[in-house]
Design a protein around this motif. Structure first.
Motif, PDB file in Angstrom:
ATOM      1  N   UNK A  97      -8.214 -27.968 -39.180  1.00 50.43           N
ATOM      2  CA  UNK A  97      -8.320 -28.759 -40.382  1.00 50.43           C
ATOM      3  C   UNK A  97      -7.269 -29.864 -40.305  1.00 50.43           C
ATOM      4  N   UNK A  98      -7.678 -31.072 -40.512  1.00 49.79           N
ATOM      5  CA  UNK A  98      -6.765 -32.210 -40.455  1.00 49.79           C
ATOM      6  C   UNK A  98      -6.940 -33.067 -41.698  1.00 49.79           C
ATOM      7  N   UNK A  99      -5.848 -33.367 -42.343  1.00 50.72           N
ATOM      8  CA  UNK A  99      -5.890 -34.321 -43.442  1.00 50.72           C
ATOM      9  C   UNK A  99      -4.736 -35.294 -43.255  1.00 50.72           C
ATOM     10  N   UNK A 100      -5.016 -36.569 -43.309  1.00 45.49           N
ATOM     11  CA  UNK A 100      -3.988 -37.593 -43.163  1.00 45.49           C
ATOM     12  C   UNK A 100      -3.399 -37.671 -41.772  1.00 45.49           C
ATOM     13  N   UNK A 101      -4.145 -37.226 -40.750  1.00 43.80           N
ATOM     14  CA  UNK A 101      -3.622 -37.181 -39.387  1.00 43.80           C
ATOM     15  C   UNK A 101      -4.170 -38.338 -38.559  1.00 43.80           C
ATOM     16  N   UNK A 102      -3.266 -39.211 -38.070  1.00 44.48           N
ATOM     17  CA  UNK A 102      -3.679 -40.316 -37.203  1.00 44.48           C
ATOM     18  C   UNK A 102      -3.820 -39.848 -35.760  1.00 44.48           C
ATOM     19  N   UNK A 103      -2.979 -38.886 -35.358  1.00 48.48           N
ATOM     20  CA  UNK A 103      -3.031 -38.396 -33.984  1.00 48.48           C
ATOM     21  C   UNK A 103      -1.772 -37.635 -33.614  1.00 48.48           C
ATOM     22  N   UNK A 104      -1.576 -37.467 -32.298  1.00 47.43           N
ATOM     23  CA  UNK A 104      -0.508 -36.606 -31.794  1.00 47.43           C
ATOM     24  C   UNK A 104       0.246 -37.248 -30.639  1.00 47.43           C
ATOM     25  N   UNK A 105       1.498 -36.836 -30.487  1.00 49.32           N
ATOM     26  CA  UNK A 105       2.285 -37.097 -29.288  1.00 49.32           C
ATOM     27  C   UNK A 105       2.711 -35.749 -28.737  1.00 49.32           C
ATOM     28  N   UNK A 106       2.795 -35.648 -27.417  1.00 43.95           N
ATOM     29  CA  UNK A 106       3.192 -34.413 -26.755  1.00 43.95           C
ATOM     30  C   UNK A 106       4.510 -34.620 -26.018  1.00 43.95           C
ATOM     31  N   UNK A 107       5.370 -33.607 -26.063  1.00 41.69           N
ATOM     32  CA  UNK A 107       6.685 -33.677 -25.441  1.00 41.69           C
ATOM     33  C   UNK A 107       6.925 -32.441 -24.589  1.00 41.69           C
ATOM     34  N   UNK A 108       7.671 -32.595 -23.508  1.00 39.42           N
ATOM     35  CA  UNK A 108       8.111 -31.478 -22.675  1.00 39.42           C
ATOM     36  C   UNK A 108       9.633 -31.399 -22.769  1.00 39.42           C
ATOM     37  N   UNK A 109      10.150 -30.176 -22.775  1.00 42.45           N
ATOM     38  CA  UNK A 109      11.596 -29.971 -22.820  1.00 42.45           C
ATOM     39  C   UNK A 109      12.165 -30.270 -21.438  1.00 42.45           C
ATOM     40  N   UNK A 110      13.219 -31.092 -21.409  1.00 42.37           N
ATOM     41  CA  UNK A 110      13.897 -31.439 -20.165  1.00 42.37           C
ATOM     42  C   UNK A 110      15.378 -31.106 -20.303  1.00 42.37           C
ATOM     43  N   UNK A 111      16.114 -31.258 -19.224  1.00 44.26           N
ATOM     44  CA  UNK A 111      17.561 -31.006 -19.267  1.00 44.26           C
ATOM     45  C   UNK A 111      18.253 -31.944 -20.247  1.00 44.26           C
ATOM     46  N   UNK A 112      17.682 -33.141 -20.461  1.00 46.45           N
ATOM     47  CA  UNK A 112      18.279 -34.123 -21.350  1.00 46.45           C
ATOM     48  C   UNK A 112      17.733 -34.103 -22.771  1.00 46.45           C
ATOM     49  N   UNK A 113      16.836 -33.185 -23.070  1.00 46.77           N
ATOM     50  CA  UNK A 113      16.248 -33.125 -24.420  1.00 46.77           C
ATOM     51  C   UNK A 113      14.749 -32.978 -24.346  1.00 46.77           C
ATOM     52  N   UNK A 114      14.024 -33.951 -24.907  1.00 43.55           N
ATOM     53  CA  UNK A 114      12.561 -33.942 -24.872  1.00 43.55           C
ATOM     54  C   UNK A 114      12.064 -35.265 -24.312  1.00 43.55           C
ATOM     55  N   UNK A 115      11.010 -35.201 -23.494  1.00 43.01           N
ATOM     56  CA  UNK A 115      10.418 -36.397 -22.911  1.00 43.01           C
ATOM     57  C   UNK A 115       8.955 -36.471 -23.335  1.00 43.01           C
ATOM     58  N   UNK A 116       8.552 -37.630 -23.872  1.00 38.40           N
ATOM     59  CA  UNK A 116       7.163 -37.798 -24.286  1.00 38.40           C
ATOM     60  C   UNK A 116       6.267 -37.816 -23.054  1.00 38.40           C
ATOM     61  N   UNK A 117       5.168 -37.072 -23.114  1.00 37.59           N
ATOM     62  CA  UNK A 117       4.240 -36.944 -21.992  1.00 37.59           C
ATOM     63  C   UNK A 117       3.162 -38.018 -22.040  1.00 37.59           C
ATOM     64  N   UNK A 118       2.569 -38.225 -23.211  1.00 34.43           N
ATOM     65  CA  UNK A 118       1.453 -39.166 -23.331  1.00 34.43           C
ATOM     66  C   UNK A 118       1.965 -40.597 -23.481  1.00 34.43           C
ATOM     67  N   UNK A 119       1.220 -41.549 -22.874  1.00 34.25           N
ATOM     68  CA  UNK A 119       1.599 -42.964 -22.948  1.00 34.25           C
ATOM     69  C   UNK A 119       1.255 -43.595 -24.284  1.00 34.25           C
ATOM     70  N   UNK A 120       0.162 -43.144 -24.886  1.00 33.90           N
ATOM     71  CA  UNK A 120      -0.297 -43.690 -26.159  1.00 33.90           C
ATOM     72  C   UNK A 120      -0.651 -42.529 -27.085  1.00 33.90           C
ATOM     73  N   UNK A 121      -0.688 -42.806 -28.378  1.00 31.63           N
ATOM     74  CA  UNK A 121      -1.029 -41.787 -29.363  1.00 31.63           C
ATOM     75  C   UNK A 121      -2.383 -41.161 -29.019  1.00 31.63           C
ATOM     76  N   UNK A 122      -2.450 -39.828 -29.045  1.00 31.38           N
ATOM     77  CA  UNK A 122      -3.710 -39.115 -28.856  1.00 31.38           C
ATOM     78  C   UNK A 122      -4.385 -39.122 -30.225  1.00 31.38           C
ATOM     79  N   UNK A 123      -5.450 -39.894 -30.353  1.00 27.10           N
ATOM     80  CA  UNK A 123      -6.085 -40.117 -31.653  1.00 27.10           C
ATOM     81  C   UNK A 123      -6.697 -38.852 -32.218  1.00 27.10           C
ATOM     82  N   UNK A 124      -6.660 -38.769 -33.543  1.00 28.85           N
ATOM     83  CA  UNK A 124      -7.326 -37.699 -34.258  1.00 28.85           C
ATOM     84  C   UNK A 124      -8.815 -37.761 -33.958  1.00 28.85           C
TER      85      UNK A 124
END
Length: 94
Positions: A1-28
């Motif tokens: 169920x999605x309400x008000x959702x434009x899309x998603x970003x994905x992150x992986x945990x790295x030694x320096x924190x979190x790094x975004x995996x996707x180049x562009x927003x994954x659209x709803x």
């Protein structure tokens, strides 16, 4: 169920924190960001790491992060939506 959702970003945990995996927003899945239907998404990426986070981006510009999620481990349960009308009667104790 999605309400008000434009899309998603994905992150992986790295030694320096979190790094975004996707180049562009994954659209709803729904252009308007409104859906009362359970929706499944998938995304493939070659990354090093086994702990992931999901950022949900609102149609109003805000965002909320979820996780951590371990690679190969199930997470969450399917949402059950009860569309029957309900009446809630408060119970007050003194």
């Amino acid at each position: 169920m999605e309400t008000g959702n434009a899309g998603f970003n994905l992150y992986v945990k790295t030694a320096g924190g979190q790094e975004q995996i996707n180049d562009a927003l994954i659209s709803s899945s729904n252009a308007a960001g409104e859906s009362l239907v359970t929706t499944a998404y998938s995304y493939s990426a070659a990354v090093e790491g086994d702990t992931f986070f999901i950022e949900m981006v609102s149609t109003e510009g805000g965002s909320e992060s979820f996780g951590p999620y371990a690679l190969g481990e199930p997470a969450g349960v399917p949402a059950a939506v009860d569309m029957e009308p309900s009446v809630w009667i408060p119970f007050i104790v003194q």
